[in-house]
Each structure stands twice: as C-alpha cells, then as structure tokens.
Design a protein around this motif. Structure first.
Motif, PDB file in Angstrom:
ATOM      1  N   ILE A  17       0.835  -1.200   0.000  1.00 28.92           N
ATOM      2  CA  ILE A  17       0.000   0.000   0.000  1.00 28.92           C
ATOM      3  C   ILE A  17       0.872   1.253   0.000  1.00 28.92           C
ATOM      4  N   VAL A  18       1.830   1.305   0.905  1.00 31.84           N
ATOM      5  CA  VAL A  18       2.719   2.467   0.995  1.00 31.84           C
ATOM      6  C   VAL A  18       3.522   2.617  -0.295  1.00 31.84           C
ATOM      7  N   GLY A  19       4.029   1.497  -0.824  1.00 35.80           N
ATOM      8  CA  GLY A  19       4.807   1.553  -2.063  1.00 35.80           C
ATOM      9  C   GLY A  19       3.994   2.097  -3.219  1.00 35.80           C
ATOM     10  N   GLY A  20       2.770   1.634  -3.380  1.00 35.72           N
ATOM     11  CA  GLY A  20       1.909   2.128  -4.455  1.00 35.72           C
ATOM     12  C   GLY A  20       1.624   3.606  -4.334  1.00 35.72           C
ATOM     13  N   VAL A  21       1.343   4.069  -3.125  1.00 38.78           N
ATOM     14  CA  VAL A  21       1.040   5.487  -2.913  1.00 38.78           C
ATOM     15  C   VAL A  21       2.296   6.337  -3.121  1.00 38.78           C
ATOM     16  N   VAL A  22       3.427   5.910  -2.590  1.00 36.32           N
ATOM     17  CA  VAL A  22       4.668   6.674  -2.735  1.00 36.32           C
ATOM     18  C   VAL A  22       5.084   6.770  -4.200  1.00 36.32           C
ATOM     19  N   LEU A  23       5.008   5.660  -4.929  1.00 39.40           N
ATOM     20  CA  LEU A  23       5.357   5.695  -6.351  1.00 39.40           C
ATOM     21  C   LEU A  23       4.409   6.604  -7.132  1.00 39.40           C
ATOM     22  N   LEU A  24       3.133   6.565  -6.779  1.00 42.70           N
ATOM     23  CA  LEU A  24       2.173   7.445  -7.436  1.00 42.70           C
ATOM     24  C   LEU A  24       2.514   8.911  -7.176  1.00 42.70           C
ATOM     25  N   LEU A  25       2.800   9.237  -5.932  1.00 40.40           N
ATOM     26  CA  LEU A  25       3.137  10.625  -5.594  1.00 40.40           C
ATOM     27  C   LEU A  25       4.445  11.064  -6.241  1.00 40.40           C
ATOM     28  N   ALA A  26       5.396  10.146  -6.361  1.00 38.38           N
ATOM     29  CA  ALA A  26       6.680  10.485  -6.977  1.00 38.38           C
ATOM     30  C   ALA A  26       6.529  10.784  -8.469  1.00 38.38           C
ATOM     31  N   ASP A  27       5.573  10.141  -9.122  1.00 43.87           N
ATOM     32  CA  ASP A  27       5.361  10.341 -10.560  1.00 43.87           C
ATOM     33  C   ASP A  27       4.222  11.305 -10.860  1.00 43.87           C
ATOM     34  N   LEU A  28       3.742  12.019  -9.863  1.00 50.28           N
ATOM     35  CA  LEU A  28       2.583  12.885 -10.048  1.00 50.28           C
ATOM     36  C   LEU A  28       2.792  13.919 -11.147  1.00 50.28           C
ATOM     37  N   ASP A  29       3.990  14.449 -11.272  1.00 51.91           N
ATOM     38  CA  ASP A  29       4.242  15.463 -12.295  1.00 51.91           C
ATOM     39  C   ASP A  29       4.143  14.888 -13.715  1.00 51.91           C
ATOM     40  N   LYS A  30       4.349  13.591 -13.874  1.00 49.48           N
ATOM     41  CA  LYS A  30       4.258  12.957 -15.198  1.00 49.48           C
ATOM     42  C   LYS A  30       2.816  12.738 -15.634  1.00 49.48           C
ATOM     43  N   PHE A  31       1.873  12.884 -14.732  1.00 50.81           N
ATOM     44  CA  PHE A  31       0.476  12.651 -15.066  1.00 50.81           C
ATOM     45  C   PHE A  31      -0.192  13.888 -15.681  1.00 50.81           C
ATOM     46  N   GLN A  32       0.562  14.963 -15.884  1.00 53.16           N
ATOM     47  CA  GLN A  32      -0.011  16.153 -16.516  1.00 53.16           C
ATOM     48  C   GLN A  32      -0.386  15.869 -17.965  1.00 53.16           C
ATOM     49  N   ASP A  33       0.425  15.067 -18.652  1.00 52.86           N
ATOM     50  CA  ASP A  33       0.096  14.685 -20.032  1.00 52.86           C
ATOM     51  C   ASP A  33      -0.449  13.254 -20.021  1.00 52.86           C
ATOM     52  N   PHE A  34      -1.530  13.071 -19.282  1.00 55.34           N
ATOM     53  CA  PHE A  34      -2.037  11.740 -18.934  1.00 55.34           C
ATOM     54  C   PHE A  34      -2.213  10.763 -20.085  1.00 55.34           C
ATOM     55  N   PRO A  35      -2.933  11.075 -21.129  1.00 55.85           N
ATOM     56  CA  PRO A  35      -3.221   9.978 -22.053  1.00 55.85           C
ATOM     57  C   PRO A  35      -2.035   9.537 -22.912  1.00 55.85           C
ATOM     58  N   ARG A  36      -0.907  10.213 -22.855  1.00 54.69           N
ATOM     59  CA  ARG A  36       0.204   9.870 -23.739  1.00 54.69           C
ATOM     60  C   ARG A  36       1.278   9.065 -23.013  1.00 54.69           C
ATOM     61  N   GLY A  37       2.074   8.349 -23.824  1.00 53.79           N
ATOM     62  CA  GLY A  37       3.219   7.613 -23.294  1.00 53.79           C
ATOM     63  C   GLY A  37       2.818   6.443 -22.426  1.00 53.79           C
ATOM     64  N   ASP A  38       3.664   6.171 -21.446  1.00 53.94           N
ATOM     65  CA  ASP A  38       3.407   5.035 -20.560  1.00 53.94           C
ATOM     66  C   ASP A  38       2.663   5.442 -19.291  1.00 53.94           C
ATOM     67  N   THR A  39       2.129   6.660 -19.264  1.00 48.52           N
ATOM     68  CA  THR A  39       1.438   7.163 -18.071  1.00 48.52           C
ATOM     69  C   THR A  39       0.258   6.290 -17.659  1.00 48.52           C
ATOM     70  N   PRO A  40      -0.627   5.866 -18.575  1.00 45.73           N
ATOM     71  CA  PRO A  40      -1.738   4.999 -18.135  1.00 45.73           C
ATOM     72  C   PRO A  40      -1.249   3.669 -17.562  1.00 45.73           C
ATOM     73  N   LEU A  41      -0.188   3.121 -18.150  1.00 48.90           N
ATOM     74  CA  LEU A  41       0.352   1.862 -17.650  1.00 48.90           C
ATOM     75  C   LEU A  41       0.942   2.026 -16.254  1.00 48.90           C
ATOM     76  N   ARG A  42       1.643   3.119 -16.030  1.00 47.28           N
ATOM     77  CA  ARG A  42       2.185   3.387 -14.688  1.00 47.28           C
ATOM     78  C   ARG A  42       1.058   3.531 -13.665  1.00 47.28           C
ATOM     79  N   LEU A  43       0.057   4.306 -14.027  1.00 49.11           N
ATOM     80  CA  LEU A  43      -1.072   4.509 -13.122  1.00 49.11           C
ATOM     81  C   LEU A  43      -1.741   3.185 -12.785  1.00 49.11           C
ATOM     82  N   LEU A  44      -1.921   2.356 -13.788  1.00 53.27           N
ATOM     83  CA  LEU A  44      -2.516   1.044 -13.572  1.00 53.27           C
ATOM     84  C   LEU A  44      -1.640   0.184 -12.655  1.00 53.27           C
TER      85      LEU A  44
END
Length: 137
Positions: A17-44
């Motif tokens: 749980i902590v790992g998933g939340v921390v990784l999500l917060l660490a990559d938060l800036d990459k989610f600005q261009d959400f539908p492109r690249g590997d962003t959906p895969l990372r989020l998933l």
C-alpha cells in the motif's frame, strides 16, 4: 471467533500500500500529459499494487463454533465443521470437504525454514488446533 493468519502478511500488505502510494506521488508530475506515453500503464501498476495490498490485509482463516471462514485474496468461503473431512498442510492449509472438493487457505502457510529444517512451526500448530476444534464440533 479465533483468527489465524500468516504473521508476515500484514507487513507485506502495508508495504504494498505504501509503495503504491509513494510511487504514485513520486510520478505525479508525469500525469499532466495523462493519455500519452506510458502514463496509463504506470497509473494502472501503482493502483494494482495498492489494491493488492488492501486485499492482502483481508487474508485470514476465522474459526468458530459453526465452522471455518476462509478469506483469500479473491473471495470468502464458509465451511461448516460437519462438511470438513480432512485438514492438511501442503503449500498452504487445505480443507478437504465431504463432497471431495478442497479449499485452500493461503493465510496459513509453512515457512521455508519449517520445510527445510523439518521443525514444526506456526502453520503446524494451526493444523493441530483446527483438528482439535473439528473433533469437538
């Protein structure tokens, strides 16, 4: 009602749980261009890790006067004492039912140390306790 669960599952579930939340917060800036690249895969992947951790906190075997309630990752099953014909310890605790089916309980598993050394540990004590409870029912 008495509960049995692998003592290390709580720690690993918390870390997932902590790992998933921390990784999500660490990559938060990459989610600005959400539908492109590997962003959906990372989020998933981060969501999957967090959901796995939450589900892992549920894994348990609950025993009461009526029977056994087995909670695994994907579901829950209640089994009456009268329906249980055997209790065995394989890769995990296995309940053999009167109709020939088997219910695996991943909450109780022997450790590698127990398997290698031949010593009886927590999982073996759980099997012995369940045998006693089944005999009383």
């Amino acid at each position: 009602m008495k509960k049995f669960r692998n003592p290390s599952y709580g720690f690993f579930a918390f870390m997932a749980i902590v790992g998933g939340v921390v990784l999500l917060l660490a990559d938060l800036d990459k989610f600005q261009d959400f539908p492109r690249g590997d962003t959906p895969l990372r989020l998933l992947g981060y969501a999957g890790l967090t959901v796995f951790g939450v589900l892992a906190t549920r894994i348990t075997v609950e025993v009461g006067p009526q029977g056994v309630r087995v909670v695994n990752l994907t579901g829950t099953r209640r089994v009456r004492w009268a329906d249980i014909t055997g209790i065995a310890l394989e890769t995990s605790l296995v309940l053999t039912l009167a109709d020939g089916s088997r219910v695996k309980c991943v909450a109780v598993q022997p450790t590698n140390f127990e398997n290698a050394s031949g010593r009886e540990g927590y999982a073996h004590r759980v099997v012995q306790e369940l045998d006693v409870m089944r005999a009383r029912a």
